[in-house]
Design a protein around this motif. Structure first.
Motif, PDB file in Angstrom:
ATOM      1  N   PRO A  21      51.950 -28.346   8.185  1.00 32.02           N
ATOM      2  CA  PRO A  21      52.645 -28.907   9.352  1.00 32.02           C
ATOM      3  C   PRO A  21      52.700 -27.887  10.485  1.00 32.02           C
ATOM      4  N   THR A  22      52.532 -28.371  11.691  1.00 30.98           N
ATOM      5  CA  THR A  22      52.503 -27.480  12.856  1.00 30.98           C
ATOM      6  C   THR A  22      53.893 -26.928  13.141  1.00 30.98           C
ATOM      7  N   PRO A  23      53.976 -25.849  13.919  1.00 31.23           N
ATOM      8  CA  PRO A  23      55.296 -25.324  14.297  1.00 31.23           C
ATOM      9  C   PRO A  23      56.163 -26.388  14.967  1.00 31.23           C
ATOM     10  N   ALA A  24      55.557 -27.242  15.781  1.00 31.72           N
ATOM     11  CA  ALA A  24      56.325 -28.297  16.442  1.00 31.72           C
ATOM     12  C   ALA A  24      56.883 -29.286  15.426  1.00 31.72           C
ATOM     13  N   GLU A  25      56.078 -29.648  14.452  1.00 34.02           N
ATOM     14  CA  GLU A  25      56.536 -30.584  13.421  1.00 34.02           C
ATOM     15  C   GLU A  25      57.653 -29.968  12.590  1.00 34.02           C
ATOM     16  N   ARG A  26      57.524 -28.685  12.292  1.00 36.41           N
ATOM     17  CA  ARG A  26      58.543 -28.020  11.489  1.00 36.41           C
ATOM     18  C   ARG A  26      59.814 -27.775  12.286  1.00 36.41           C
ATOM     19  N   ALA A  27      59.685 -27.718  13.610  1.00 34.52           N
ATOM     20  CA  ALA A  27      60.868 -27.566  14.461  1.00 34.52           C
ATOM     21  C   ALA A  27      61.614 -28.885  14.607  1.00 34.52           C
ATOM     22  N   ALA A  28      60.887 -29.992  14.478  1.00 36.63           N
ATOM     23  CA  ALA A  28      61.495 -31.304  14.669  1.00 36.63           C
ATOM     24  C   ALA A  28      62.404 -31.690  13.509  1.00 36.63           C
ATOM     25  N   VAL A  29      62.094 -31.204  12.312  1.00 29.44           N
ATOM     26  CA  VAL A  29      62.890 -31.518  11.124  1.00 29.44           C
ATOM     27  C   VAL A  29      62.786 -30.331  10.166  1.00 29.44           C
ATOM     28  N   PRO A  30      63.868 -29.954   9.506  1.00 29.38           N
ATOM     29  CA  PRO A  30      63.795 -28.818   8.572  1.00 29.38           C
ATOM     30  C   PRO A  30      62.793 -29.069   7.449  1.00 29.38           C
ATOM     31  N   HIS A  31      61.937 -28.069   7.194  1.00 27.54           N
ATOM     32  CA  HIS A  31      60.971 -28.108   6.100  1.00 27.54           C
ATOM     33  C   HIS A  31      61.293 -26.975   5.115  1.00 27.54           C
ATOM     34  N   HIS A  32      61.047 -27.225   3.846  1.00 28.72           N
ATOM     35  CA  HIS A  32      61.302 -26.226   2.813  1.00 28.72           C
ATOM     36  C   HIS A  32      60.085 -26.062   1.902  1.00 28.72           C
ATOM     37  N   LEU A  33      60.015 -24.922   1.228  1.00 31.44           N
ATOM     38  CA  LEU A  33      58.954 -24.566   0.285  1.00 31.44           C
ATOM     39  C   LEU A  33      57.588 -24.464   0.965  1.00 31.44           C
ATOM     40  N   ILE A  34      57.616 -23.987   2.205  1.00 33.98           N
ATOM     41  CA  ILE A  34      56.403 -23.663   2.943  1.00 33.98           C
ATOM     42  C   ILE A  34      56.472 -22.177   3.290  1.00 33.98           C
ATOM     43  N   ASP A  35      55.355 -21.467   3.100  1.00 32.82           N
ATOM     44  CA  ASP A  35      55.291 -20.030   3.407  1.00 32.82           C
ATOM     45  C   ASP A  35      56.302 -19.209   2.601  1.00 32.82           C
ATOM     46  N   ILE A  36      56.419 -19.508   1.312  1.00 33.62           N
ATOM     47  CA  ILE A  36      57.378 -18.782   0.483  1.00 33.62           C
ATOM     48  C   ILE A  36      56.713 -17.790  -0.468  1.00 33.62           C
TER      49      ILE A  36
END
Length: 314
Positions: free
Chosen positions: A53-68
């Motif tokens: 997901p793009t930075p814009a998409e991740r800014a629009a709604v909280p995302h978890h378990l990405i880049d961990i």
């Protein structure tokens, strides 16, 4: 112990079936937080080839378990269950619906059915299995697995080296097939696990539609600098093609091309073929989940159908 009553919704489907778009559409209509169910999105520095997901998409709604995780590290279904269970509780406490989104079906099944503690990795056994595979090939190792654990072998591709190796390792270290541990996990008390209130599965009825989407996505990845991304990962010097991160579809083929195993000009064809095989395995996994609500992925109103179903959850 997980608090009774914790529930989540899930959007699953093969790669390129529209899961991210559907999840963002749900987020526009209901307070949710997205928990990624993707064994590739956990890795930092692997953005283009994973369609992260793009930075814009991740800014629009909280995302978890990405880049961990660093690509040098490993991530397992057991780790996912632990992380996802914790996140479901935290998201619920914030008054939002946990929305699990992704195509790593093993993770979804492990969360829904439970997973038992399996034997730890044994470097000596793993090294012996790798030597055998180098001598005989992974299809031969797959045939060996079919003799001792036909249930697990039936759901693995003959060249799925990482999972074949792990299943054989479990057999050699415990004397029990991997399927035994999965079955034991299913028998564990369901009160310790969150409940899936709804699993929506985006499944194409037209395979040609999905193949076209896969080709378009791979072309976009190549145009977006995918080869440069893999070259950057290789330049670190501490990664190798046997790591789970570098065995992700696309990355494995790009690594082999850059190693000179085949001409770089063939990367597109091989990458698309590997992604099609991944999608086929994902669909097979989904068909083993009778509780899912199927939405035709190519339907003009597919996203709207997903949104409507999730909005119905009380």
């Amino acid at each position: 112990m997980v608090e009774r009553g914790l529930r989540y919704a899930a959007i699953a489907g093969p790669t390129a079936s529209g899961k991210t778009a559907a999840a963002l559409a749900v987020a526009a209509r209901r307070p949710v937080e997205i928990v990624s169910v993707d064994s590739a999105l956990v890795y930092r520095g692997m953005d283009i080839g994973t369609a992260k997901p793009t930075p814009a998409e991740r800014a629009a709604v909280p995302h978890h378990l990405i880049d961990i995780r660093d690509p040098r590290e490993r991530y397992s279904a057991a780790a996912f269950v632990t992380d996802a269970t914790r996140l479901i509780g935290e998201i619920t406490a914030r008054g939002r619906l946990p929305l699990l989104v992704g195509g790593t079906m093993l993770y979804l099944k492990a969360l829904a059915d439970g997973i038992d503690a399996m034997p730890a990795a044994d470097p000596a056994v793993r090294a012996r299995l790798e030597a055998d595979a180098a001598a005989h090939g992974w299809p031969a190792m797959h045939a060996r697995l079919a003799e001792v654990d036909p249930v697990t072998a039936a759901r693995l591709a003959p060249n799925d080296s990482q999972r074949i190796q792990r299943a054989l390792e479990v057999w050699h270290t415990s004397g029990q097939p991997l399927s035994h541990f999965h079955a034991a996990g299913k028998a564990a008390s369901a009160t310790d696990r969150p409940v899936c209130a709804l699993l929506v599965s985006l499944e194409p009825t037209d395979r040609a539609w999905l193949h076209s989407r896969i080709a378009e996505r791979f072309d976009a990845m190549l145009a977006g600098g995918f080869i440069d991304e893999v070259q950057t990962l290789r330049a670190r010097g501490d990664l190798d093609p046997d790591l789970p991160s570098m065995r992700c579809v696309g990355y494995r083929q790009a690594w082999e091309a850059l190693d000179g195993d085949f001409p770089l000009a063939e990367l597109r064809e091989r990458g698309i073929a590997a992604t099609r095989q991944l999608a086929k395995r994902q669909i097979t996994w989904l068909r083993s989940m009778p509780q899912r609500h199927v939405v035709a992925a190519e339907a003009p109103d597919a996203t709207a159908q997903v949104v409507d179903r999730i909005l119905e959850i009380q």
